[in-house]
Enzyme design. Structure first.
Site, PDB file in Angstrom:
ATOM      1  N   PHE A   1       0.817  -1.216   0.000  1.00 44.10           N
ATOM      2  CA  PHE A   1       0.000   0.000   0.000  1.00 44.10           C
ATOM      3  C   PHE A   1       0.850   1.265   0.000  1.00 44.10           C
ATOM      4  O   PHE A   1       0.377   2.335  -0.380  1.00 44.10           O
ATOM      5  CB  PHE A   1      -0.968  -0.002   1.195  1.00 44.10           C
ATOM      6  CG  PHE A   1      -0.434   0.623   2.456  1.00 44.10           C
ATOM      7  CD1 PHE A   1       0.331  -0.096   3.344  1.00 44.10           C
ATOM      8  CD2 PHE A   1      -0.712   1.957   2.754  1.00 44.10           C
ATOM      9  CE1 PHE A   1       0.818   0.486   4.508  1.00 44.10           C
ATOM     10  CE2 PHE A   1      -0.237   2.547   3.914  1.00 44.10           C
ATOM     11  CZ  PHE A   1       0.540   1.811   4.793  1.00 44.10           C
ATOM     12  N   LYS A   2       2.101   1.150   0.412  1.00 45.41           N
ATOM     13  CA  LYS A   2       2.926   2.359   0.497  1.00 45.41           C
ATOM     14  C   LYS A   2       3.173   2.990  -0.871  1.00 45.41           C
ATOM     15  O   LYS A   2       3.475   4.172  -0.960  1.00 45.41           O
ATOM     16  CB  LYS A   2       4.226   2.043   1.218  1.00 45.41           C
ATOM     17  CG  LYS A   2       3.950   1.700   2.682  1.00 45.41           C
ATOM     18  CD  LYS A   2       5.191   1.556   3.509  1.00 45.41           C
ATOM     19  CE  LYS A   2       4.869   1.431   4.976  1.00 45.41           C
ATOM     20  NZ  LYS A   2       4.318   0.100   5.348  1.00 45.41           N
TER      21      LYS A   2
END
Ligand SMILES: *Cc1c(COP(=O)(O)O)cnc(C)c1O
Length: 462
Positions: A108-109
């Site tokens: 998700f980063k």
């Protein structure tokens, strides 16, 4: 929009300066001076595509960029994602899974760091200046930052990771990138050691100014900002799908960056019934919600290494709102916490009462059982971080508010956990399988701020 420090220092910065500065000079974290109330725009926003929605959310906070500049950055940032919806929401058994892993490093980063790369590039070009990024990673931030910043002319990137404590695939995702502006530093210590060294370098104002240091850790406001978007996006999809007027989110939590973005979305008026904070055995935050005491323990290595954190740097932002913006209170909490490793936020060990946030913990056994259960019953593979969130979410099931579980990584990043849980080698992705055997580059250093500072100075030639 101006940005202020959680610790009450006199700095008051516009958006672009806030992003370049990272940590405030008084040691605090930047927050926007106001929280825009968007409740009356939700109906209109619910019709927008991901990138259109991102523009609407971000322009409220990034108001020193033109709308056209921002639109271009958003388009370039999310063109690297392999799914048309950027962050699709999939119904799986009793929950809705918000898949945040379709970016270049499968975690998700990427959502925030692809954007931050675009943002830095354009702001630095406009100011004709350069920036040297120093960052600590427990695994996923490092590779996502490297993919966001590699090859960019005005940026050097030093990534500190705890040697041997990130998964082999995570290590390869970082060390196989050979661009000249990327420097991998493998530190003999834990993630908290890495994070303390980075914080120490930023507090050394002379060093910080001499080397034009910048931050991409989740303390950087642009990270939080980019992550707010998918809370809106997912809530709209699920409310539409289920006919409800509210949702709840379960968030696998380490540094409190991701869930803090959800907290702000709620403060802006998104109808969120609960934000469920899920930790693994490194449960400082779950304990804090249960007992009111925020106190560090030893870091334990788990199947969900990106959550193996005892000091959650973004928690200070939450404390600021909890103290109703009383920066003297925040400063004294942070001073006491630094001195003793423990503070009490409630009298007599009472639980933290919060209007929206609740917390729970999932250990290794629960992680494995959840992965196995979702594979066997629903034919869906959860990565171990996501599994912790799914496990904790089950304790808060609510008929009126469907649960959206944030899937923070692709299961193939943590193939060993999948093998342990299911007995089968199920989790693969061609992007990761292709890394094996490639040449790597890293520098191994002790967990010592002075040694790291000297190394960075040498690389930068000063
Ligand atoms: C970073 C990370 C987390 C934790 O997010 P925070 O913002 O630090 O709370 C959870 N899962 C994965 C896969 C991550 O990479």
């Amino acid at each position: 929009m101006d940005y202020l420090s959680t610790r009450g220092g006199p700095e008051r910065l516009p958006f672009q300066d806030t992003i370049l500065t990272g940590l405030a000079r008084d040691g605090g974290l930047f927050l926007p001076a106001d929280t825009p109330d968007v409740s009356r725009r939700l109906k209109e926003w619910s019709q927008l595509s991901y990138t259109e929605l991102a523009l609407e959310v971000m322009r409220l906070y990034a108001d020193d960029l033109t709308v056209e500049e921002l639109r271009g950055m958003i388009a370039r940032s999310y063109a690297t994602f392999r799914h048309g919806e950027i962050t699709p929401v999939v119904a799986v058994g009793p929950i809705h899974v918000l898949e945040l892993f379709h970016g270049p490093t499968l975690a998700f980063k990427d959502v925030a760091l692809q954007f931050l790369g675009q943002l830095f590039e354009s702001v630095l070009a406009r100011r004709d200046t350069a920036l040297n990024i120093v960052a600590a990673t427990s695994g996923d931030t490092g590779s996502a930052a490297i993919q966001g910043l590699r090859g960019r002319q005005r940026l050097s990137l030093f990534v500190l990771h705890p040697h041997g404590r990130v998964s082999p695939i995570q290590a390869l995702q970082m060390t196989t990138v050979l661009d000249g502006n990327v420097h991998n530093l493998a530190i003999d210590g834990t993630f908290d050691d890495c994070q303390n060294i980075v914080k120490g370098l930023f507090s050394d104002l002379a060093f910080r100014d001499r080397h034009q240091l910048g931050a991409i850790n989740s303390i950087n406001w642009a990270r939080v900002l980019a992550q707010m978007v998918y809370y809106f996006y997912a809530a709209f999809r699920v409310m539409e799908r289920t006919g409800t007027d509210r949702v709840q989110f379960s968030v696998p939590t380490g540094n409190f960056g991701d869930i803090f973005a959800g907290y702000l979305a709620w403060r802006m008026g998104l109808p969120v019934e609960r934000l469920i904070l899920a930790t693994n055995e490194n449960d400082i935050l779950a304990r804090c919600f249960a007992t009111g005491s925020y106190s560090t323990g030893e870091v334990v290595a788990t199947l969900s290494p990106s959550m193996d954190i005892q000091v959650a740097s973004n928690f200070e932002r939450y404390l600021y709102y909890r103290a109703d913006g009383n920066t003297d209170q925040v400063r004294s909490w942070m001073r006491d916490f630094k001195a003793t490793g423990s503070i009490s936020l409630t009298p007599d060990g009472e639980p933290l009462d919060d209007p929206v946030m609740v917390a729970g913990r999932g250990d290794t056994e629960a992680t494995l059982a959840t992965i196995r259960n979702y594979w066997e019953r629903h034919n869906y593979l959860l990565d171990p971080h996501t599994a912790v969130g799914v496990h904790v979410a089950a304790q808060f099931a609510d008929a009126a508010a469907p649960t959206i579980c944030l899937a923070t990584a692709h299961p193939a990043k943590f193939g060993n956990a999948i093998l342990q849980a299911t007995g089968k080698d199920l989790a693969h992705h061609p992007l990761l399988d292709g890394l094996k055997g490639l040449p790597t580059r890293l520098t191994r250093l002790p967990a010592d701020q002075t040694v790291v500072a000297a190394h960075i100075a040498k690389v930068l030639g000063g």
